[in-house]
Every structure is written in C-alpha cells, then in structure tokens.
Design an enzyme around this catalytic site. Structure first.
Site, mmCIF file in Angstrom:
data_model
loop_
_atom_site.group_PDB
_atom_site.id
_atom_site.type_symbol
_atom_site.label_atom_id
_atom_site.label_comp_id
_atom_site.label_asym_id
_atom_site.label_seq_id
_atom_site.Cartn_x
_atom_site.Cartn_y
_atom_site.Cartn_z
ATOM 1 N N CYS A 1 40.733 41.247 50.566
ATOM 2 C CA CYS A 1 41.793 41.605 49.611
ATOM 3 C C CYS A 1 41.261 42.609 48.586
ATOM 4 O O CYS A 1 41.629 42.560 47.397
ATOM 5 C CB CYS A 1 42.370 40.381 48.898
ATOM 6 N N HIS B 1 40.298 43.098 43.148
ATOM 7 C CA HIS B 1 41.075 42.346 44.147
ATOM 8 C C HIS B 1 42.512 42.856 44.067
ATOM 9 O O HIS B 1 42.966 43.272 42.999
ATOM 10 C CB HIS B 1 41.002 40.867 43.754
HETATM 11 N N1 C6P Z 1 39.924 35.838 46.038
HETATM 12 C C1 C6P Z 1 38.553 35.740 48.033
HETATM 13 O O1 C6P Z 1 38.279 35.301 49.157
HETATM 14 P P1 C6P Z 1 44.337 33.312 43.721
HETATM 15 O O2 C6P Z 1 44.597 33.606 45.182
HETATM 16 O O3 C6P Z 1 45.535 33.613 42.873
HETATM 17 O O4 C6P Z 1 43.760 31.981 43.480
HETATM 18 O O5 C6P Z 1 43.166 34.330 43.281
HETATM 19 C C2 C6P Z 1 43.341 35.708 43.461
HETATM 20 C C3 C6P Z 1 42.101 36.439 43.127
HETATM 21 C C4 C6P Z 1 42.099 37.266 42.008
HETATM 22 N N2 C6P Z 1 41.002 37.939 41.631
HETATM 23 C C5 C6P Z 1 39.852 37.846 42.299
HETATM 24 C C6 C6P Z 1 38.653 38.588 41.806
HETATM 25 C C7 C6P Z 1 39.787 37.025 43.441
HETATM 26 O O6 C6P Z 1 38.639 36.947 44.101
HETATM 27 C C8 C6P Z 1 40.935 36.315 43.873
HETATM 28 C C9 C6P Z 1 40.902 35.481 45.118
HETATM 29 C C10 C6P Z 1 39.671 35.089 47.253
HETATM 30 O O7 C6P Z 1 37.930 36.666 47.541
HETATM 31 C C11 C6P Z 1 40.873 34.854 48.094
HETATM 32 S S1 C6P Z 1 41.694 36.338 48.545
#
Ligand code: C6P
Length: 404
Positions: free
Chosen positions: A362, A121
């Site tokens: 992302c 990500h």
């Molecule tokens: N993925 C998805 O739809 P946050 O936004 O900080 O809570 O998490 C970020 C994040 C980090 N690592 C991984 C592997 C993730 O999947 C995510 C968040 C969501 O896939 C929202 S972009």
C-alpha cells in the site's frame, strides 16, 4: 531486557503450526499478534460488562462507560496528550486520517498548499488528494533518496506562506525509515502550517509524546499495538479539533437535534458518531498496559538487535537487495532477490511456516521510486527470536535455489 520465552508464552498463536511447521510470524507491520490478556479482555467484556455506553442509567451501561472512558485515559497518558478529550477513538488509522482530511474541506482554499512525503502509505495520500481535488488546493511532495530517507534539504523550498498542512509518517511501513518528525513539525510551525503524523508504524516501537513533539494531529492503529482490529486513535490538539467540523452525523455526536437545526456535542463525542467498538477500545487499553509492562525502551532495544542480526544474515545471500537502508530504522527489512518475483518468495516461505508480506505494501509511490513492482517485507516484533531469523535465512536460500 526482554525475556522472550516468557513473552512468547503470552501469545497463544505463536504455538500454531502452518503447513506442519511452527509459525514464524514476520508480518508484524501488517498487524501484530495478540497476547492472552487482550483476548481475555474481549471475552471478559462480553461476559460481564456488555451494554451500550453514554446512554443508560442502568449499572451495566455505567460499567461499560467507565471501562471505555478508562481506556481513553490510558491512551491519553500513553501519548501524553494534555486532555483526554483530545483522544478520538476511531476504527483505525485510515479512519483517523479521513476525519482530519474531511474536516479540512471547510478550512482549505483554492491555491493553498499541502505537503506529503514521498514514502507514505496510501491512507496518508488518497484522502488528501481527494481533499485537494475538492478544494483546489495544491499537493506538493517531499522527495526521498535511494537510502529511503526524506530529502530534508528540499523541505525549506516546499514550505511557503501558502502551506497549510504537512502530513508524514513517523515510520515508513514499506522501508522502516524513522523520519525526522521533530524537525518537520518545527519548521512547518514556523511557516504557519499544521502537521499530521501518521504513527501507524511507529507506535508499536516508539512511545510518542505528542506534547513534546508539538504534533497537531497524531494517528495510530490499535491492531498494530497488540490490540484488536477495528480500533484506531486520533490525537488532535483541542484548538484544531474545535475548528474541524464533524466527520459523520448520527447518535452520540449531537447536543440537540430538531428538524430546523442540530448542534454538536463537545469533544471527543463530536467525532464519535454511533455505537463504537466498545470491546475493542477496552481491549486496546489492556494492550497498552501490556506493552508498557514490557517497556518501550526494552522493546526498541531488542528489536534493534533483531534488525542488526537479520540485516547481517540476509546480507549474506548473494543477489539479495535491501530497500531502505536509512540510518534510523525500525525492525523492517524490505528486499528482493535478483529478479525473482516477491510473491513467489512469499509463497515458498509460507510453505515453510514463515509469514511475510509481499507486494507494494500500500505504498506504490515507494515502489515506483525504486522502479520495482514490490518487495518481500519481513517485519519483526519483540516476540520474535534469532532462531526464527535463522529459519528465514534458510528458507530464503531454499527459495532462491528453487526459483533461480
Ligand atoms: N499498513 C501494512 O502492512 P489501518 O489499515 O487503517 O489500520 O492502517 C493504515 C495504515 C496507515 N499508515 C501506515 C503507515 C500503515 O502502515 C497503515 C497500515 C499495513 O503496512 C496494512 S496495509
């Protein structure tokens, strides 16, 4: 065993109608829905407990502090961390990773190396790129294959005596692949490198034992764990957290402040500047209790069955291609149908009350690998049903008919 009807009754939002149709929520990898106990926990906090923590001598402040610190201990036990101060409470997985990446600014030297996987990500790529730009360290990439698995045969070549850090996700958000983190950690440690595991997508399905894994850092997002948004977890080994400088300056993270010099508070407070999301942290503790009440073995077993059913069912649609066919996967299906744009499929599904995510998720390097702009991603949770998968199948058949 999962009593799915009973469980569904715990989630008020599952009664919602979207465009007049009962909601089918298959966007669980983006964020999970919240059971009533978690919603009630937030309301109860503001009704009976609200005060700032670690500050007041008054009873309400003590009550709030006890609830907040009680939640930290629940999280410590859940992750099997050796000490509660190895759990840093953050605003999300992104924040957690940035704390570590920023901390390494003072530890990483020009020419030293860090390794990232090809299926991260953006949250587990960009902070490290920024770190490398600033320090002159070199970012190396562990590649993936067509199935969406890491090419572990290449790992040995990438690990050198200059490797300081390896950061990989436990589970890929775009593909659902469960990565062999035990092996990744073990071999990194033998090469003298530390490892950060991004557990944002694993934690809703797998209960990690950070001591057994030996991970140096493990991060998670509360909102994917049936908890509220705005809360995240950073587990770090005490020895590492002691070495890292604080991420932000402010109240709560200090021991003594004068205009000449400031000394920092002990762990975990050194990394928790300012008033935290007190209600959110307490509600995350409730969410973890709720999930453990169901049991992670039960959750994983049921979701595996949903995944097998959905893979078989969606596989019947001619022209549907699944991206990510790893042997070990969580309940995520990323796919396209012919050359139909994922956004168009997502919009038609939405008209039928079915929520999926479309786009690059992302994880643009993953899309670049497959040379596609994006996918439709259906991600399942323990409160989803076979009937909902049937509705997705019918919706996709309709969308294909309309868009072909
Ligand atoms: N993925 C998805 O739809 P946050 O936004 O900080 O809570 O998490 C970020 C994040 C980090 N690592 C991984 C592997 C993730 O999947 C995510 C968040 C969501 O896939 C929202 S972009």
């Amino acid at each position: 065993m999962i009593a799915v009807d009973t469980i569904r009754a715990d989630f008020p939002i599952l009664q919602e109608k979207i465009h007049g149709q009962p909601l089918v929520y298959f966007d669980n990898a983006a964020t999970s829905q919240k059971p009533q106990v978690v919603i009630d926990s937030i309301s109860a906090y503001y009704t009976t407990t609200n005060a700032n923590i670690h500050r007041g001598v008054h009873s309400l402040s003590q009550r709030a502090t006890d609830a907040y610190e009680g939640s930290r201990i629940k999280i410590q036990k859940h992750f099997n961390a050796a000490k509660s101060h190895e759990i840093i409470l953050t605003s999300g997985a992104t924040h957690s990773i940035n704390i570590v990446a920023a901390g390494f600014r003072t530890l990483l030297k020009k020419g030293e190396e860090v390794i990232v996987s090809a299926m991260e990500h953006h949250s587990n790529i960009v902070p490290w790129q920024m770190l490398c730009e600033e320090t002159g360290a070199v970012l190396k990439v562990l590649p993936m294959n067509e199935e969406g698995e890491l090419v572990m045969e290449r790992y040995g070549d990438l690990l050198t005596e200059k490797t300081r850090l390896v950061f990989v996700n436990h589970v890929s958000n775009a593909l659902g692949t469960i990565n062999p983190i035990e092996d990744i950690i073990d071999r990194a440690h033998k090469a003298g490198a530390a490892v950060l595991i991004d557990g944002a997508q694993s934690c809703p399905h797998i209960r990690p034992d950070v001591q057994a894994l030996g991970a140096d850092f493990y991060v998670a997002a509360g909102h994917k764990l049936c908890g509220p948004t705005g809360v995240g977890i950073l587990y770090g080994k005490e020895s590492w957290l002691d070495k890292l400088p604080p991420y932000q300056g402010g109240g709560e993270m200090i021991q003594e402040v004068s205009f000449e010099k400031t000394t920092y508070a002990d762990l975990p407070h050194k990394f928790e500047a300012g008033t935290p999301n007190i209600a959110g942290v307490i509600a995350l503790g409730t969410a973890i209790d709720y999930l453990n009440g169901i049991g992670f073995e039960n959750i994983a077993a049921y979701e595996d069955r949903l995944l097998a059913y959905a893979t078989e069912k969606l596989g019947q649609i001619e022209g549907l291609k699944i991206y990510g066919t790893a042997a070990r996967k969580t309940a995520v299906i990323s796919f396209n149908i012919g050359d139909i744009h994922p956004y168009d499929i997502g919009s038609i599904l939405d008209q039928m009350g079915i929520a999926v995510r479309t786009g690059h998720h992302c994880a643009q390097p993953v899309m670049d690998f497959y040379k596609i702009p994006g996918t439709v991603r259906a991600s399942f949770s323990f409160y989803n049903t076979y009937e909902e998968i049937d509705r997705l199948y019918k919706g996709l058949c309709k969308a294909k008919e309309m868009l072909s």
